[in-house]
Design a protein around this motif. Structure first.
Motif, mmCIF file in Angstrom:
data_model
loop_
_atom_site.group_PDB
_atom_site.id
_atom_site.type_symbol
_atom_site.label_atom_id
_atom_site.label_comp_id
_atom_site.label_asym_id
_atom_site.label_seq_id
_atom_site.Cartn_x
_atom_site.Cartn_y
_atom_site.Cartn_z
ATOM 1 N N LEU A 177 0.793 -1.258 -0.053
ATOM 2 C CA LEU A 177 -0.301 -0.197 -0.424
ATOM 3 C C LEU A 177 0.798 0.757 0.210
ATOM 4 C CD1 LEU A 177 -2.605 -0.833 2.179
ATOM 5 C CD2 LEU A 177 -2.814 -1.346 0.134
ATOM 6 N N TYR A 178 -0.030 2.398 -0.394
ATOM 7 C CA TYR A 178 1.159 3.643 -1.218
ATOM 8 C C TYR A 178 0.472 5.294 -0.346
ATOM 9 C CZ TYR A 178 3.965 7.453 -2.844
ATOM 10 O OH TYR A 178 4.969 8.335 -2.963
ATOM 11 N N ALA A 179 0.720 5.902 -0.086
ATOM 12 C CA ALA A 179 0.380 6.836 -0.267
ATOM 13 C C ALA A 179 0.989 8.260 -0.270
ATOM 14 C CB ALA A 179 -0.433 6.789 1.056
ATOM 15 N N GLU A 180 0.377 9.239 -0.348
ATOM 16 C CA GLU A 180 1.448 10.447 -0.999
ATOM 17 C C GLU A 180 0.741 11.745 -0.922
ATOM 18 O OE1 GLU A 180 3.619 9.813 -4.561
ATOM 19 O OE2 GLU A 180 2.423 10.417 -5.996
ATOM 20 N N LEU A 181 1.423 12.658 -0.468
ATOM 21 C CA LEU A 181 0.888 13.829 -1.173
ATOM 22 C C LEU A 181 1.242 15.033 -1.298
ATOM 23 C CD1 LEU A 181 1.256 15.993 1.864
ATOM 24 C CD2 LEU A 181 -0.314 14.864 3.149
ATOM 25 N N GLY A 182 1.433 15.932 -2.202
ATOM 26 C CA GLY A 182 2.691 16.901 -3.141
ATOM 27 C C GLY A 182 1.834 18.167 -3.071
ATOM 28 N N PHE A 183 2.964 19.238 -3.806
ATOM 29 C CA PHE A 183 2.358 20.162 -4.710
ATOM 30 C C PHE A 183 3.172 20.034 -5.704
ATOM 31 C CE2 PHE A 183 2.894 24.779 -5.174
ATOM 32 C CZ PHE A 183 1.135 24.350 -4.718
ATOM 33 N N ASP A 184 2.403 20.327 -7.183
ATOM 34 C CA ASP A 184 3.263 21.086 -8.410
ATOM 35 C C ASP A 184 3.340 22.628 -8.163
ATOM 36 O OD1 ASP A 184 3.574 18.580 -9.335
ATOM 37 O OD2 ASP A 184 1.735 18.205 -9.881
ATOM 38 N N ILE A 185 4.630 22.948 -9.133
ATOM 39 C CA ILE A 185 4.965 24.688 -9.034
ATOM 40 C C ILE A 185 4.948 24.498 -10.158
ATOM 41 C CG2 ILE A 185 6.140 26.767 -7.501
ATOM 42 C CD1 ILE A 185 6.817 24.904 -5.612
ATOM 43 N N GLY A 186 4.136 24.960 -11.137
ATOM 44 C CA GLY A 186 4.112 25.421 -12.802
ATOM 45 C C GLY A 186 5.978 26.403 -12.635
ATOM 46 N N LEU A 187 5.471 26.215 -13.717
ATOM 47 C CA LEU A 187 6.993 27.374 -14.047
ATOM 48 C C LEU A 187 6.717 28.000 -15.140
ATOM 49 C CD1 LEU A 187 10.080 25.881 -12.457
ATOM 50 C CD2 LEU A 187 9.296 27.601 -11.294
ATOM 51 N N ALA A 188 5.865 27.054 -16.022
ATOM 52 C CA ALA A 188 6.035 27.525 -17.313
ATOM 53 C C ALA A 188 4.828 28.958 -17.847
ATOM 54 C CB ALA A 188 5.770 26.775 -18.227
ATOM 55 N N ASN A 189 4.616 29.773 -18.762
ATOM 56 C CA ASN A 189 3.821 30.644 -18.563
ATOM 57 C C ASN A 189 2.810 29.607 -20.027
ATOM 58 O OD1 ASN A 189 1.810 32.626 -19.177
ATOM 59 N ND2 ASN A 189 4.001 33.658 -20.244
#
Length: 211
Positions: A177-189
């Motif tokens: 079993l696996y679980a995760e949390l995270g954040f994507d920070i967009g850099l491209a316009n």
């Protein structure tokens, strides 16, 4: 001389076996399956938004679906360091109110995240895995809906299909079993407007299995 030859022969036989045991011990210590690679399936929730110079394109958070698969590879036998790459269908975008009416934008992507994970043996079969990396995305669909005039059009009439950025987060693995949390920070316009910039951001929670 016979004792010396016997000692050399014994060391020659024992050392490869010991080295193999030590390597296997390290792999097992860093991964309860004792393997150098894994495959995984993921299902999750995105909470996405768009930050823009254009007030009508500056979108508050909305929820979306994330589903895909990953492949992980142990980078070294001496350190619990993993490289993970995946392929996801990921829904981003946002919503706002302009001139008193609702405006929503859905951005659907094929997304390829690539991260490096460090696996901590927390307790028995529980592994804590902080990760850092990036992602590449290509837009495959989505609608922008104007509820005031009851019209809609493709979200990529106003936005570029390509997106990329940084990814940071932490996962937890227990047996399969696996679980995760995270954040994507967009850099491209992603904006097609020459005078404004728009960038995506996304908080995500994924669950799944590794095998």
């Amino acid at each position: 001389m016979k004792k010396l030859l016997l000692t050399i022969l014994t060391v020659t036989i024992v050392m490869p076996a010991f080295a193999q045991y030590e390597t296997q011990y390290k792999r097992t210590r860093y991964n309860h399956r004792g393997e150098e690679q894994y495959y995984g399936l993921r299902l999750g929730l995105n909470v996405a938004s768009v930050n823009s110079d254009d007030i009508e394109a500056d979108l508050d958070a909305c929820t979306g679906l994330s589903v895909g698969g990953v492949y992980g590879l142990l980078l070294t036998d001496t350190t619990p360091l993993w490289l993970e790459a995946g392929l996801f269908y990921s829904e981003k975008g946002g919503k706002t109110h302009a001139s008193g009416y609702k405006l929503s934008t859905r951005l659907s992507y094929l997304q390829v995240p690539i991260t490096v994970k460090y696996s901590f043996d927390a307790y028995d079969d529980l592994y804590i895995q902080p990760f850092l990396g990036g992602y590449l995305s290509y837009g495959i669909g989505g609608k922008t809906k104007n509820y005031g005039i009851r019209q809609s059009h493709s979200s990529f009439d106003d936005n570029n299909r390509f997106d990329s950025g940084l990814r940071i987060g932490c996962g937890a693995e227990y047996q399969m079993l696996y679980a995760e949390l995270g954040f994507d920070i967009g850099l491209a316009n992603i904006s097609k407007d020459d005078f404004n910039t728009s960038r995506t951001s996304n908080f995500f929670i994924n669950i799944g299995v590794n095998f």
